[in-house]
Design a protein around this motif. Structure first.
Motif, PDB file in Angstrom:
ATOM      1  N   LEU A 190       0.868  -1.174   0.000  1.00 49.88           N
ATOM      2  CA  LEU A 190       0.000   0.000   0.000  1.00 49.88           C
ATOM      3  C   LEU A 190       0.908   1.228   0.000  1.00 49.88           C
ATOM      4  O   LEU A 190       1.797   1.338   0.829  1.00 49.88           O
ATOM      5  CB  LEU A 190      -0.873   0.040   1.249  1.00 49.88           C
ATOM      6  CG  LEU A 190      -1.956  -1.015   1.458  1.00 49.88           C
ATOM      7  CD1 LEU A 190      -2.686  -0.723   2.761  1.00 49.88           C
ATOM      8  CD2 LEU A 190      -2.942  -1.026   0.308  1.00 49.88           C
ATOM      9  N   ARG A 191       0.645   2.113  -0.955  1.00 51.64           N
ATOM     10  CA  ARG A 191       1.460   3.342  -1.031  1.00 51.64           C
ATOM     11  C   ARG A 191       0.557   4.560  -0.893  1.00 51.64           C
ATOM     12  O   ARG A 191      -0.524   4.614  -1.486  1.00 51.64           O
ATOM     13  CB  ARG A 191       2.181   3.427  -2.381  1.00 51.64           C
ATOM     14  CG  ARG A 191       3.159   2.303  -2.634  1.00 51.64           C
ATOM     15  CD  ARG A 191       4.461   2.546  -1.891  1.00 51.64           C
ATOM     16  NE  ARG A 191       5.324   1.347  -2.009  1.00 51.64           N
ATOM     17  CZ  ARG A 191       6.455   1.209  -1.357  1.00 51.64           C
ATOM     18  NH1 ARG A 191       6.892   2.178  -0.544  1.00 51.64           N
ATOM     19  NH2 ARG A 191       7.177   0.120  -1.498  1.00 51.64           N
ATOM     20  N   LEU A 192       1.042   5.537  -0.203  1.00 51.66           N
ATOM     21  CA  LEU A 192       0.263   6.768  -0.004  1.00 51.66           C
ATOM     22  C   LEU A 192       0.247   7.570  -1.297  1.00 51.66           C
ATOM     23  O   LEU A 192       1.291   7.831  -1.904  1.00 51.66           O
ATOM     24  CB  LEU A 192       0.903   7.595   1.123  1.00 51.66           C
ATOM     25  CG  LEU A 192       0.202   8.878   1.502  1.00 51.66           C
ATOM     26  CD1 LEU A 192      -1.172   8.576   2.080  1.00 51.66           C
ATOM     27  CD2 LEU A 192       1.034   9.670   2.506  1.00 51.66           C
ATOM     28  N   ARG A 193      -0.997   7.898  -1.704  1.00 52.76           N
ATOM     29  CA  ARG A 193      -1.088   8.722  -2.897  1.00 52.76           C
ATOM     30  C   ARG A 193      -1.226  10.188  -2.475  1.00 52.76           C
ATOM     31  O   ARG A 193      -0.530  11.067  -2.944  1.00 52.76           O
ATOM     32  CB  ARG A 193      -2.301   8.308  -3.742  1.00 52.76           C
ATOM     33  CG  ARG A 193      -2.256   8.855  -5.170  1.00 52.76           C
ATOM     34  CD  ARG A 193      -3.594   8.723  -5.887  1.00 52.76           C
ATOM     35  NE  ARG A 193      -4.079   7.353  -5.894  1.00 52.76           N
ATOM     36  CZ  ARG A 193      -5.376   7.067  -5.927  1.00 52.76           C
ATOM     37  NH1 ARG A 193      -6.292   8.014  -5.929  1.00 52.76           N
ATOM     38  NH2 ARG A 193      -5.770   5.813  -5.953  1.00 52.76           N
ATOM     39  N   GLU A 194      -2.119  10.401  -1.562  1.00 55.77           N
ATOM     40  CA  GLU A 194      -2.429  11.776  -1.184  1.00 55.77           C
ATOM     41  C   GLU A 194      -3.078  11.754   0.188  1.00 55.77           C
ATOM     42  O   GLU A 194      -3.691  10.766   0.574  1.00 55.77           O
ATOM     43  CB  GLU A 194      -3.409  12.353  -2.219  1.00 55.77           C
ATOM     44  CG  GLU A 194      -3.631  13.839  -2.108  1.00 55.77           C
ATOM     45  CD  GLU A 194      -4.809  14.266  -2.974  1.00 55.77           C
ATOM     46  OE1 GLU A 194      -5.342  15.360  -2.714  1.00 55.77           O
ATOM     47  OE2 GLU A 194      -5.201  13.503  -3.888  1.00 55.77           O
ATOM     48  N   MET A 195      -2.976  12.830   0.901  1.00 48.55           N
ATOM     49  CA  MET A 195      -3.586  12.913   2.220  1.00 48.55           C
ATOM     50  C   MET A 195      -4.559  14.075   2.245  1.00 48.55           C
ATOM     51  O   MET A 195      -4.192  15.194   1.904  1.00 48.55           O
ATOM     52  CB  MET A 195      -2.494  13.141   3.268  1.00 48.55           C
ATOM     53  CG  MET A 195      -2.672  12.299   4.495  1.00 48.55           C
ATOM     54  SD  MET A 195      -1.407  12.617   5.678  1.00 48.55           S
ATOM     55  CE  MET A 195      -0.016  11.742   5.056  1.00 48.55           C
TER      56      MET A 195
ATOM     57  N   GLU B 172       5.625   4.162   6.992  1.00 49.13           N
ATOM     58  CA  GLU B 172       7.040   3.827   7.062  1.00 49.13           C
ATOM     59  C   GLU B 172       7.907   5.048   7.371  1.00 49.13           C
ATOM     60  O   GLU B 172       8.876   4.977   8.095  1.00 49.13           O
ATOM     61  CB  GLU B 172       7.463   3.225   5.726  1.00 49.13           C
ATOM     62  CG  GLU B 172       8.697   2.385   5.794  1.00 49.13           C
ATOM     63  CD  GLU B 172       8.949   1.743   4.438  1.00 49.13           C
ATOM     64  OE1 GLU B 172       8.817   2.445   3.433  1.00 49.13           O
ATOM     65  OE2 GLU B 172       9.254   0.550   4.413  1.00 49.13           O
ATOM     66  N   GLU B 173       7.486   6.182   6.830  1.00 51.55           N
ATOM     67  CA  GLU B 173       8.322   7.372   6.998  1.00 51.55           C
ATOM     68  C   GLU B 173       8.181   8.006   8.375  1.00 51.55           C
ATOM     69  O   GLU B 173       8.905   8.921   8.711  1.00 51.55           O
ATOM     70  CB  GLU B 173       7.970   8.404   5.924  1.00 51.55           C
ATOM     71  CG  GLU B 173       8.433   7.967   4.551  1.00 51.55           C
ATOM     72  CD  GLU B 173       8.204   9.057   3.516  1.00 51.55           C
ATOM     73  OE1 GLU B 173       7.688  10.127   3.888  1.00 51.55           O
ATOM     74  OE2 GLU B 173       8.560   8.821   2.359  1.00 51.55           O
ATOM     75  N   SER B 174       7.180   7.529   9.123  1.00 52.27           N
ATOM     76  CA  SER B 174       6.971   8.130  10.449  1.00 52.27           C
ATOM     77  C   SER B 174       7.051   7.055  11.522  1.00 52.27           C
ATOM     78  O   SER B 174       6.054   6.727  12.157  1.00 52.27           O
ATOM     79  CB  SER B 174       5.599   8.815  10.520  1.00 52.27           C
ATOM     80  OG  SER B 174       5.338   9.496   9.319  1.00 52.27           O
ATOM     81  N   PRO B 175       8.202   6.470  11.694  1.00 54.60           N
ATOM     82  CA  PRO B 175       8.296   5.327  12.614  1.00 54.60           C
ATOM     83  C   PRO B 175       8.018   5.700  14.061  1.00 54.60           C
ATOM     84  O   PRO B 175       7.680   4.829  14.861  1.00 54.60           O
ATOM     85  CB  PRO B 175       9.750   4.860  12.425  1.00 54.60           C
ATOM     86  CG  PRO B 175      10.487   6.043  11.913  1.00 54.60           C
ATOM     87  CD  PRO B 175       9.507   6.859  11.128  1.00 54.60           C
TER      88      PRO B 175
ATOM     89  N   ASN C 249      -5.070  12.302  12.364  1.00 51.81           N
ATOM     90  CA  ASN C 249      -4.019  12.175  11.361  1.00 51.81           C
ATOM     91  C   ASN C 249      -2.737  12.866  11.794  1.00 51.81           C
ATOM     92  O   ASN C 249      -2.482  14.010  11.434  1.00 51.81           O
ATOM     93  CB  ASN C 249      -4.501  12.725  10.016  1.00 51.81           C
ATOM     94  CG  ASN C 249      -3.543  12.345   8.912  1.00 51.81           C
ATOM     95  OD1 ASN C 249      -2.478  11.762   9.180  1.00 51.81           O
ATOM     96  ND2 ASN C 249      -3.886  12.680   7.677  1.00 51.81           N
ATOM     97  N   PRO C 250      -1.933  12.172  12.526  1.00 55.05           N
ATOM     98  CA  PRO C 250      -0.680  12.796  12.966  1.00 55.05           C
ATOM     99  C   PRO C 250       0.399  12.704  11.898  1.00 55.05           C
ATOM    100  O   PRO C 250       1.521  13.172  12.114  1.00 55.05           O
ATOM    101  CB  PRO C 250      -0.306  11.957  14.195  1.00 55.05           C
ATOM    102  CG  PRO C 250      -0.914  10.616  13.940  1.00 55.05           C
ATOM    103  CD  PRO C 250      -2.095  10.814  13.063  1.00 55.05           C
ATOM    104  N   PHE C 251       0.065  12.072  10.722  1.00 53.11           N
ATOM    105  CA  PHE C 251       1.112  11.866   9.720  1.00 53.11           C
ATOM    106  C   PHE C 251       1.290  13.087   8.821  1.00 53.11           C
ATOM    107  O   PHE C 251       2.224  13.148   8.039  1.00 53.11           O
ATOM    108  CB  PHE C 251       0.770  10.662   8.829  1.00 53.11           C
ATOM    109  CG  PHE C 251       0.544   9.394   9.621  1.00 53.11           C
ATOM    110  CD1 PHE C 251       1.581   8.811  10.321  1.00 53.11           C
ATOM    111  CD2 PHE C 251      -0.702   8.789   9.660  1.00 53.11           C
ATOM    112  CE1 PHE C 251       1.371   7.643  11.038  1.00 53.11           C
ATOM    113  CE2 PHE C 251      -0.907   7.631  10.370  1.00 53.11           C
ATOM    114  CZ  PHE C 251       0.125   7.050  11.073  1.00 53.11           C
TER     115      PHE C 251
ATOM    116  N   THR D  18       4.770  14.671   8.450  1.00 50.14           N
ATOM    117  CA  THR D  18       5.968  13.952   8.035  1.00 50.14           C
ATOM    118  C   THR D  18       5.831  13.170   6.745  1.00 50.14           C
ATOM    119  O   THR D  18       6.802  13.024   6.006  1.00 50.14           O
ATOM    120  CB  THR D  18       6.377  12.963   9.137  1.00 50.14           C
ATOM    121  OG1 THR D  18       5.253  12.156   9.455  1.00 50.14           O
ATOM    122  CG2 THR D  18       6.877  13.684  10.371  1.00 50.14           C
ATOM    123  N   ALA D  19       4.639  12.612   6.478  1.00 47.44           N
ATOM    124  CA  ALA D  19       4.545  11.668   5.373  1.00 47.44           C
ATOM    125  C   ALA D  19       4.434  12.366   4.021  1.00 47.44           C
ATOM    126  O   ALA D  19       3.906  13.467   3.927  1.00 47.44           O
ATOM    127  CB  ALA D  19       3.345  10.760   5.578  1.00 47.44           C
TER     128      ALA D  19
END
Lengths: 645, 327
Positions: free
Chosen positions: A527-532, A559-562, A582-584, A587-588
């Motif tokens: 699963l890859r993030l496209r947009e937030m 993955e980018e926000s371990p 949504n705390p990402f 960073t993401a």
């Protein structure tokens, strides 16, 4: 009123009483439930239960003193218990009568004649009692041979006797002194041989064939559970007793043998009958013929329940006092009184010395042989979980008569008759099986020990079970410990949230606790993030069905926000994954790998808190072989089971 | 009429018999009547007491001897402490508690070395001991352990008896003030038949307790499923230190098992450390021996706990310390 009518009323009364006792052995306060009914009274009245436990333990426990009443009655009146009280005897008599009532007189007379095989019941009695007497023998033989003075004294005494034996002229005295010397030598020799050896051990097995435990067990475990239904609710519904087929087979076999020979069980097998015969050999009152009037018509033989040959030399010990002969005799020849029978009488079957010795020795030898399995020692079976209050295994086997009272009264139906898991000695003794029943072993219940007639399961107060009050320093009674099978447990092995076990653990604080883990879920692709968009993540990759992942148990990490803890999935739809927050955002970046995680609560058992009640095992949704199972480790009843310091 | 008379006699006979039977059954029943259920866990409570085998109120003595030959080392170390006669009086019975835990050959250092056993047995006999006994309750099969470790042959050659433990030699024991050693089977028979006890222990690595030396050696006097005590091994060793007050202990560090203890299994687990310690204080012996494993006494919690329990002192230098080099 005819005497046999009185007898029939007595038999019916005790039979119904027995059935009533079986039926009311259900926890509850209604009149048809346990309340205070003395449901074990008939077992206590059985002197074989008392004698067996007395031999095995050196004590006569509480209610078993009732057996004395039967003993005294028998010494004065003969086997009145067999003919007038014993409910199993009444059943045999009824079935035998039904089967034979249309047969010709000759056939009936033939069926009721005395047979030498009737002495087999003595063999059975002696075999079973000698099996219980191992410790008593050990006590007799324990002459502390370490003491050299004792040995020297015994040696000197036997030497003196030996010299006397040679010197004495009279053959009679010579013989007896020789016997005395041989006895002393045998005693000392056996004392040496058995000292510290495994040659003697005690195990109470009378219950296998003792009629009252047998009847209680059969009705409790193989009849009432079948009858239990909408019309007659004997107990909480759906009672199961694994292994009861063997109990039922024995029961129906001995019942149906009445079709061949009436009272087959009483005449050939019953060890209690044999015991009462011995006690009643010289009963004050007995059946017998009056001097004149007998025409040898055979009316007495035809209806004789005891097969004791009333028409000829009467075998008075075999007589069960059915009084049929007295009632049926057309010439009023038969009587019950102090006089010996005019046609002659003899006590009854006698074992030959050889038969007696064979039964005795094989009984004494059988138990040590069974003990070589190590079942009460190093090889104890952790699958044998005994009810709360049960004695340690060796002492338990000295008392349990396999009557099934504990199994019947257990409100949750978790106590079952053992098959071979407790060894041959342990057949039909109570073991707990948490797969069956309505729940595990209820923490607040002490019913089984209150009903146990021999205190194989001690009658414990509730405070002792719960470890409070004066028992606070000992803690609660533990019957085992639960172990999690991590290979079968849903959260441990299959990434599925569950912890039914923890939820049902009844002790406070709970013995089952959990540790939280967020495990990545297996998906068919990345699963890859496209947009937030605010709290929504739009993503590329395989579809995430909402009914599975939007349940509240699934979380997301990026993955980018371990460093950011997993965030709960609120919903999944065309708009992507909605998160609880949504705390990402900070960073993401697009392309970041999304990991879906399931929040698992992994169950652990704290063995210091676990009492082994098995409620967790009962409730575990892995129904085949449970993923959490109780094993007898750390059970308080036996030192060998100790697990913790 | 004669018939009636006989009947009467017969009747009286029967009445008497019935009366006797009833009386017998009744008195049996009443005599053995037990209104109370048996106790939860029956059996005799531990009534065993163990004597104090130490040499009395003298201040502790310790000798650290350096060298390679066990026989010389132990002789000279004892000589430095006043000879074996300072510990064993003529006519006394001496028990040597060896470490025979494993069925392992002497060269691997998992057990007390037979040379040491032989030398100490001879010293005791020379001092006038009436009888010397060697025992241990090993972990592996007892007979195999005594045979393969060479202890059995060495002890017998030197004139000692070997007691291989059997069920009947154990008795239940409760240590006063003890938390773990309660109602526990102890190898009592050899202990009770001895006036003096000498512990002979090798220096070994031990993954759970940190080290197996003279204090840990007493573990071998316990029976039953004693390994449940590993849950709290340091407390247990401290309790053992209170339970057994030995006459003297010998800690054999001529070779020390540095790795893979306490079983070892390879020569590469051993390191020549060339030290043998004889001490009346096992706590001091272990405190001094810790250095052979590259550790310090404070690394081994059981030493501090034993000291706190009053079994001895960690400060072995404060004792009457002799340091010698064996010639």
């Amino acid at each position: 009123m005819r005497i046999i009518t009185t007898r029939r009323i007595s038999q019916t009364f005790f039979f119904l009483l027995f059935l009533w006792f079986c039926a009311v052995s259900t926890l509850g306060e209604q009149v048809w439930q346990l309340r205070g009914w003395p449901v074990g009274w008939l077992l206590e009245l059985d002197p074989l239960v008392g004698l067996g436990t007395l031999l095995a333990t050196g004590t006569l426990y509480a209610g078993l003193l009732w057996g004395l009443l039967t003993v005294v009655l028998t010494i004065f009146l003969g086997r009145v218990f067999c003919g007038w009280i014993c409910p199993f005897g009444a059943l045999h008599q009824a079935v035998g009568w039904l089967a034979g009532r249309k047969r010709s007189a000759a056939v009936q007379i033939a069926a009721n004649r005395y047979r030498p095989a009737q002495r087999i019941k003595y063999v059975i009695l002696i075999f079973l009692l000698s099996g219980a007497a191992g410790d008593f023998l050990a006590w007799l033989l324990d002459l502390s041979v370490e003491s050299s003075i004792a040995v020297a004294g015994i040696a000197a005494a036997s030497l003196a006797c030996g010299i006397a034996a040679v010197r004495v002229r009279k053959a009679f005295w010579r013989r007896w002194t020789t016997v005395l010397v041989l006895l002393i030598i045998g005693w000392v020799g056996l004392g040496f041989l058995t000292d510290g050896s495994r040659l003697l051990a005690a195990s109470l097995q009378t219950g296998l064939l003792d009629p009252l435990p047998l009847f209680y067990r059969s009705v409790n475990l193989t009849l009432l559970p079948l009858l239990d239904g909408r019309m007659a609710a004997f107990s909480s519904p759906g009672r199961l007793y694994p292994g009861s087929v063997a109990i039922g087979l024995l029961f129906w076999t001995v019942v149906l043998l009445n079709l061949v020979i009436p009272r087959f069980y009483c005449r050939f097998i019953c060890p209690l009958g044999a015991l009462l015969e011995i006690l009643g050999r010289n009963a004050l009152y007995r059946m017998g013929q009056k001097p004149d009037g007998c025409t040898a018509c055979g009316a007495c033989d035809r209806h004789c329940e005891g097969a004791c040959d009333p028409s000829t030399t009467l075998r008075s010990a075999e007589c069960v006092l059915c009084m049929n002969c007295l009632d049926r005799c057309p010439h009023d020849v038969m009587g019950y009184g102090l006089h010996p029978s005019a046609a002659g009488e003899m006590a009854g079957p006698d074992l030959s010395k050889r038969e007696f010795t064979a039964a005795l020795v094989s009984g004494v030898a059988a138990v040590p042989l069974l003990r070589l399995s190590g079942g009460v020692d190093a090889n104890w079976n952790p699958a044998v979980i005994r009810p709360p209050g049960a004695l340690d295994e060796a002492n338990f086997l000295r008392r349990c008569i396999k009557c099934g009272q504990c199994m019947r009264v257990c409100p949750t139906n978790v106590i079952h008759p053992a098959g071979l898991q407790a060894g041959i000695e342990g057949i039909w003794t109570p073991v707990l099986n948490f797969r069956v029943g309505t729940s595990g072993c209820q923490r607040g219940c002490i019913a089984c020990g209150q009903l146990c007639p021999t205190a194989a399961i001690r009658p414990i107060p509730l405070d002792e079970r719960l470890g409070r009050g004066e028992f606070a320093d000992r803690g609660p009674i533990r019957i085992g410990t639960a172990f999690v099978d991590r290979g079968r447990c849903l959260p441990w092995a299959m990434d599925r949230p569950c912890i039914v076990c923890q939820e049902n653990c009844p002790v406070s604080p709970k013995a089952i606790f959990t540790r939280e883990e967020f495990r990545p879920v297996r998906l068919s692709g990345d699963l890859r993030l496209r947009e937030m968009v605010e709290d929504r993540l739009l993503f590329d990759g395989p579809a995430l069905p909402a009914e599975r992942f939007a349940t509240g148990d699934y979380f997301v990490t990026l993955e980018e926000s371990p460093d950011i803890a997993p965030v709960r999935i609120k919903d999944i739809g065309s708009g992507g994954i909605s998160l609880a927050e949504n705390p990402f955002v900070e960073t993401a970046s697009p392309g970041a790998r999304i990991t879906v995680r399931v929040k698992l609560q992994l169950p652990f058992v704290d063995p210091s808190a676990c009492i082994g009640c098995g409620i967790c095992e009962h409730e575990c949704p892995v129904k085949g072989r449970r993923a959490i199972r109780v094993s007898a480790e750390n059970a308080s009843r036996d030192r060998q089971h100790r697990l913790l310091l | 009429m004669s018939e009636t008379a006989m009947d009467r006699r017969e009747f009286i006979r029967r009445c008497t018999r019935a009366g006797v039977c009833v009386a017998a059954a009744g008195s049996l029943g009443v005599a053995f009547y037990d209104s109370r259920a048996p106790a939860a866990i029956p059996g005799p409570t531990a009534a065993l007491t163990l004597p104090d085998y130490s040499v009395g109120p003298l201040p502790g003595r310790i000798c650290i001897a350096r060298g390679v030959d066990r026989k010389r080392l132990v002789r000279q170390a004892f000589a430095a402490l006043g000879g074996m006669q300072a510990f064993v009086n003529p006519g006394e019975r001496v028990l040597l508690k060896v470490n025979a835990a494993f069925a392992s050959p002497p060269g691997l250092g998992a057990t007390t070395h037979p040379d040491l056993v032989k030398a100490v047995v001879r010293l005791c006999l020379e001092a006038g001991a009436k009888k010397v006994t060697v025992t241990d309750n090993p972990i592996n099969d007892p007979a195999s352990c005594f045979a393969l470790s060479g202890i059995d042959a060495a002890a017998r050659q030197a004139g000692a008896d070997v007691i291989v433990p059997r069920q009947s030699l154990f008795q239940r024991f409760s240590l006063t003030g003890g938390r773990l050693v309660r109602d526990w089977p102890v190898l009592a028979a050899p202990l009770l038949q001895a006036d003096r006890i000498i512990g002979l222990a090798p220096v070994k690595d031990h993954h759970r307790s940190g080290a197996s030396m003279t204090l840990k050696n007493w573990y071998g006097l316990l029976g039953g499923r004693r390994n449940i005590f590993h849950q709290d091994v340091h407390t247990l060793i401290a309790e053992l230190a209170v339970m057994i007050r030995p006459t003297v202990v010998v800690l054999d560090g001529t070779q020390s098992m540095i790795t893979n203890g306490p079983t070892g299994g390879s020569l590469s687990d051993l390191k020549p450390t060339g030290t043998l310690i004889v001490s009346t204080d096992p706590v001091a012996a272990d405190a001094a021996g810790a250095a052979l494993l590259g550790k310090q006494a404070q690394d081994l919690p059981f030493i501090a706990r034993a000291e706190k329990a009053g079994a001895g002192t960690t400060d072995y230098r404060a004792l009457n310390l002799k340091e010698i080099k064996a010639i």
